[in-house]
Design an enzyme around this catalytic site. Structure first.
Site, mmCIF file in Angstrom:
data_model
loop_
_atom_site.group_PDB
_atom_site.id
_atom_site.type_symbol
_atom_site.label_atom_id
_atom_site.label_comp_id
_atom_site.label_asym_id
_atom_site.label_seq_id
_atom_site.Cartn_x
_atom_site.Cartn_y
_atom_site.Cartn_z
ATOM 1 N N ILE A 153 0.895 -1.415 0.068
ATOM 2 C CA ILE A 153 -0.439 0.176 0.080
ATOM 3 C C ILE A 153 0.434 1.381 0.226
ATOM 4 C CG2 ILE A 153 -2.561 -1.023 0.735
ATOM 5 C CD1 ILE A 153 -1.174 -0.175 3.987
ATOM 6 N N ASP A 193 10.332 14.849 10.236
ATOM 7 C CA ASP A 193 10.212 14.478 9.015
ATOM 8 C C ASP A 193 8.808 14.908 9.174
ATOM 9 O OD1 ASP A 193 10.948 14.061 7.010
ATOM 10 O OD2 ASP A 193 10.382 11.410 6.565
ATOM 11 N N GLY A 206 8.385 4.070 0.893
ATOM 12 C CA GLY A 206 8.883 5.019 0.869
ATOM 13 C C GLY A 206 10.568 4.690 0.671
ATOM 14 N N VAL A 207 11.271 5.784 0.559
ATOM 15 C CA VAL A 207 12.676 5.170 0.136
ATOM 16 C C VAL A 207 13.477 4.607 0.872
ATOM 17 C CG1 VAL A 207 15.485 6.155 0.979
ATOM 18 C CG2 VAL A 207 13.693 8.212 0.680
ATOM 19 N N ALA A 255 11.118 1.721 3.190
ATOM 20 C CA ALA A 255 10.596 0.632 3.928
ATOM 21 C C ALA A 255 9.493 0.505 2.110
ATOM 22 C CB ALA A 255 10.479 1.465 4.367
HETATM 23 N N1 LIG Z 1 -0.052 2.388 9.431
HETATM 24 C C1 LIG Z 1 -0.555 2.749 8.018
HETATM 25 N N2 LIG Z 1 -2.042 2.663 7.586
HETATM 26 C C2 LIG Z 1 -1.768 2.678 6.329
HETATM 27 N N3 LIG Z 1 -1.112 3.086 5.329
HETATM 28 C C3 LIG Z 1 0.579 3.749 5.698
HETATM 29 C C4 LIG Z 1 0.787 3.505 7.084
HETATM 30 N N4 LIG Z 1 2.025 3.293 6.942
HETATM 31 C C5 LIG Z 1 2.617 3.505 6.031
HETATM 32 N N5 LIG Z 1 0.851 3.430 4.869
HETATM 33 C C6 LIG Z 1 0.853 4.185 3.608
HETATM 34 O O1 LIG Z 1 2.791 3.753 2.127
HETATM 35 C C7 LIG Z 1 3.120 5.051 2.468
HETATM 36 C C8 LIG Z 1 4.541 5.273 2.499
HETATM 37 O O2 LIG Z 1 5.675 5.106 3.777
HETATM 38 P P1 LIG Z 1 7.251 5.137 4.729
HETATM 39 O O3 LIG Z 1 6.818 5.899 5.664
HETATM 40 O O4 LIG Z 1 6.769 4.398 4.390
HETATM 41 O O5 LIG Z 1 7.267 6.468 3.566
HETATM 42 P P2 LIG Z 1 7.108 7.847 2.946
HETATM 43 O O6 LIG Z 1 6.896 8.829 4.308
HETATM 44 O O7 LIG Z 1 6.053 8.127 2.039
HETATM 45 O O8 LIG Z 1 8.753 8.427 2.441
HETATM 46 P P3 LIG Z 1 10.185 8.539 3.256
HETATM 47 O O9 LIG Z 1 10.401 7.005 3.577
HETATM 48 O O10 LIG Z 1 10.513 9.832 2.386
HETATM 49 O O11 LIG Z 1 9.230 9.398 4.539
HETATM 50 C C9 LIG Z 1 2.648 6.006 3.207
HETATM 51 O O12 LIG Z 1 2.779 7.156 2.223
HETATM 52 C C10 LIG Z 1 1.089 6.301 3.563
HETATM 53 O O13 LIG Z 1 0.287 5.749 2.704
#
Ligand SMILES: Nc1ncnc2c1ncn2[C@@H]1O[C@H](COP(=O)(O)OP(=O)(O)OP(=O)(O)O)[C@@H](O)[C@H]1O
Length: 502
Positions: A26, A144, A29-30, A32
């Site tokens: 779903i 962040d 990120g960088v 994860a």
């Molecule tokens: N607990 C959650 N429930 C639902 N969706 C989530 C949840 N955590 C993360 N996501 C989704 O996954 C995406 C990626 O999250 P992640 O924290 O890995 O990266 P990011 O914040 O988008 O980027 P970065 O790595 O730059 O921090 C989020 O933008 C969100 O849409």
């Protein structure tokens, strides 16, 4: 190496990967990937799993573990808590509540590409500020804050997440003492577009006010659909540009008004302005900001968001697929070995795909500090143009005027040539990256073609092909220039290009 403390706090969530059934990806990120999953022993409760690749993560495992432990001790209705975490091969799995509507950023990019209406912004920012006020009170910085780290549930509940870089100012060793009583951190953390000036120049240290700056940038992101500067091309130079200087001192109210004719209230503009004060001490605290007039008429909450933002929203899975097609999602990090520099570069890819071009953006970026280059110089491209146009001597003179250390005259030609050569290399690398992005977008579009959208997609592919062709030509030109530069890299010619016909 399970996180025992977190587990003690959430004893019901198993520390065994086999207890979870992954349903779909779903988010990404960088470093994860985020999955929707079922926790089988707990009546198949839906959870989110953030799988952090420890080999690729900027933060080391001890820091991550400490943060997870610290966060498990915090409790606030606007802060997403993790249930537990444990290692699976080279990944750290963080099990957390599933926020069914995903991040505000994913909602904006699907449904509100030009930004959210002000009443919704006001609700989201207020909830975010409540979390920040609590965190800061407890001696923590988030570091962040941005729309992709603000998650929302189907009932309109807003929570901030991603404490990958969050830190306690009481625990971190990299702080310097400041003239004020506040302790200050010195390491660069966060995401470039949202980073406060003092974080970028972190030698002098920064504190909780850095989160307030990021909140100001997030306010602009929510209002316009993207943060300022996101129109810049995808290359690591963006990271460097921003690390060099990120001036917002001439910020004027209504920064984007000319661009999309959006009207904002005086209160909103003032809110952004006070958050984006260059001087951290002049930025209000989170607690004080909660009393800002921008929130005065904001008696609404989650229900308002449900009716006005979440209604008819495609599912999180659908949105993620769509973002992938549009090329707004990070390339799968398992695909290739990326250096830390490349990871930073990857961060910009998602945003580059937005293809916005705000002409009246008021940020004032400058350009890369190349290894061994004059730190006051501009872009690699500028260096090349300067060299071509005025010759090496002027480039050197100019650099000296700007305070560069004196070099012996014998070194000058070489260093100037070397500088231009390095600049060209960087430029070529950046073009190579863009070419790869275009290629992967074409690939993704190819995979995702649906009969009804075939024509539209074919046009996009055609356009991307044309862009790719232009990039190829530019790249070819640069390669020729690099060859010429190599030829001129001769200590005997004093660094100047000698045209034997002259
Ligand atoms: N607990 C959650 N429930 C639902 N969706 C989530 C949840 N955590 C993360 N996501 C989704 O996954 C995406 C990626 O999250 P992640 O924290 O890995 O990266 P990011 O914040 O988008 O980027 P970065 O790595 O730059 O921090 C989020 O933008 C969100 O849409």
């Amino acid at each position: 190496m399970a996180n025992q403390e977190a587990a003690r706090n959430s004893p019901h969530y198993p520390l065994d990967p086999n207890a979870y059934q992954i349903i779909s990806e779903i988010g990404r990120g960088v470093s994860a990937v985020v999955y929707k999953a079922l926790c089988l022993p707990l009546n198949s409760q839906v959870v989110a799993i953030k799988s952090i690749d420890l080999d690729k993560s900027r933060t080391n495992i001890d820091t991550i573990r400490r943060e997870i432990t610290t966060m498990s001790l915090l409790s606030h209705r606007n802060i997403l808590k993790s249930y537990c975490s444990f290692i699976v091969h080279s990944k750290l799995w963080v099990i957390m509540p599933f926020m069914s509507c995903g991040s505000i950023q994913s909602i904006i990019s699907t449904k509100f590409p030009n930004g959210l209406p002000e009443p919704s912004i006001s609700i989201i920012l207020k909830e975010t500020l409540q979390a920040l006020s609590y965190l800061h009170d407890q001696g923590h910085l988030h570091r962040d804050i941005k729309a992709s780290n603000i998650l929302i549930d189907s009932d309109g509940r807003v929570k901030i997440a991603d404490f990958g870089v969050s830190v306690s100012i009481y625990e971190n060793s990299s702080y310097v003492s400041s003239s004020s009583s506040n302790q200050m951190l010195t390491d660069v953390a966060g995401t470039p577009y949202w980073m406060a000036p003092e974080v970028i120049h972190s030698r002098n240290g920064y504190g909780v006010k850095a989160d307030i700056w990021s909140l100001g940038i997030t306010a602009l992101e929510l209002a316009h659909g993207r943060p300022p500067l996101s129109h810049l091309p995808p290359s690591k130079s963006l990271m460097l540009k921003i690390t060099k200087r990120f001036k917002f001192s001439d910020y004027r109210q209504g920064a984007y008004d000319g661009e999309n004719k959006k009207k904002f209230t005086k209160q909103f503009k003032d809110f952004v302005k006070v958050c984006l004060d260059q001087e951290p001490s002049r930025r209000p605290t989170a607690e004080k900001l909660l009393k800002h007039p921008f929130f005065e008429r904001n008696g609404r909450g989650g229900e308002y968001l449900v009716r006005n933002v979440l209604k008819d929203l495609p599912s999180i899975e659908q949105r993620f697929k769509e973002m992938k097609i549009k090329g707004l999602v990070m390339r799968k990090f398992e695909d290739d070995e990326e250096s830390e520099e490349e990871v930073s570069r990857a961060k910009t890819r998602r945003i580059s795909g937005w293809n916005f071009n705000p002409n009246d953006c008021e940020l004032n970026p400058t350009f890369p500090i190349l290894k061994g280059a004059n730190p006051l110089s501009t872009t690699p491209y500028d260096e090349v143009v300067k060299f071509m146009r005025f010759g090496g001597e002027n480039v050197i003179k100019n650099n000296e005027e700007q305070g560069e250390e004196q070099q012996s005259s014998g070194d000058r030609g070489n260093s100037s040539n070397g500088l231009v050569l390095r600049s060209l290399m960087h430029l070529r690398e950046s073009l190579e990256m863009q070419k790869q992005d275009v290629n992967s977008m074409i690939r993704m579009l190819g995979e995702a073609v649906e009969v009804s959208r075939e024509e539209e997609l074919a046009k996009t592919v055609e356009r991307l092909n044309a862009e790719l062709e232009v990039e190829r030509e530019r790249n070819l030109g640069l390669q020729v220039e690099i060859e010429i530069m190599k030829l001129t890299l001769n200590p005997n010619n004093n660094g100047f290009y000698r045209d034997d016909n002259e």
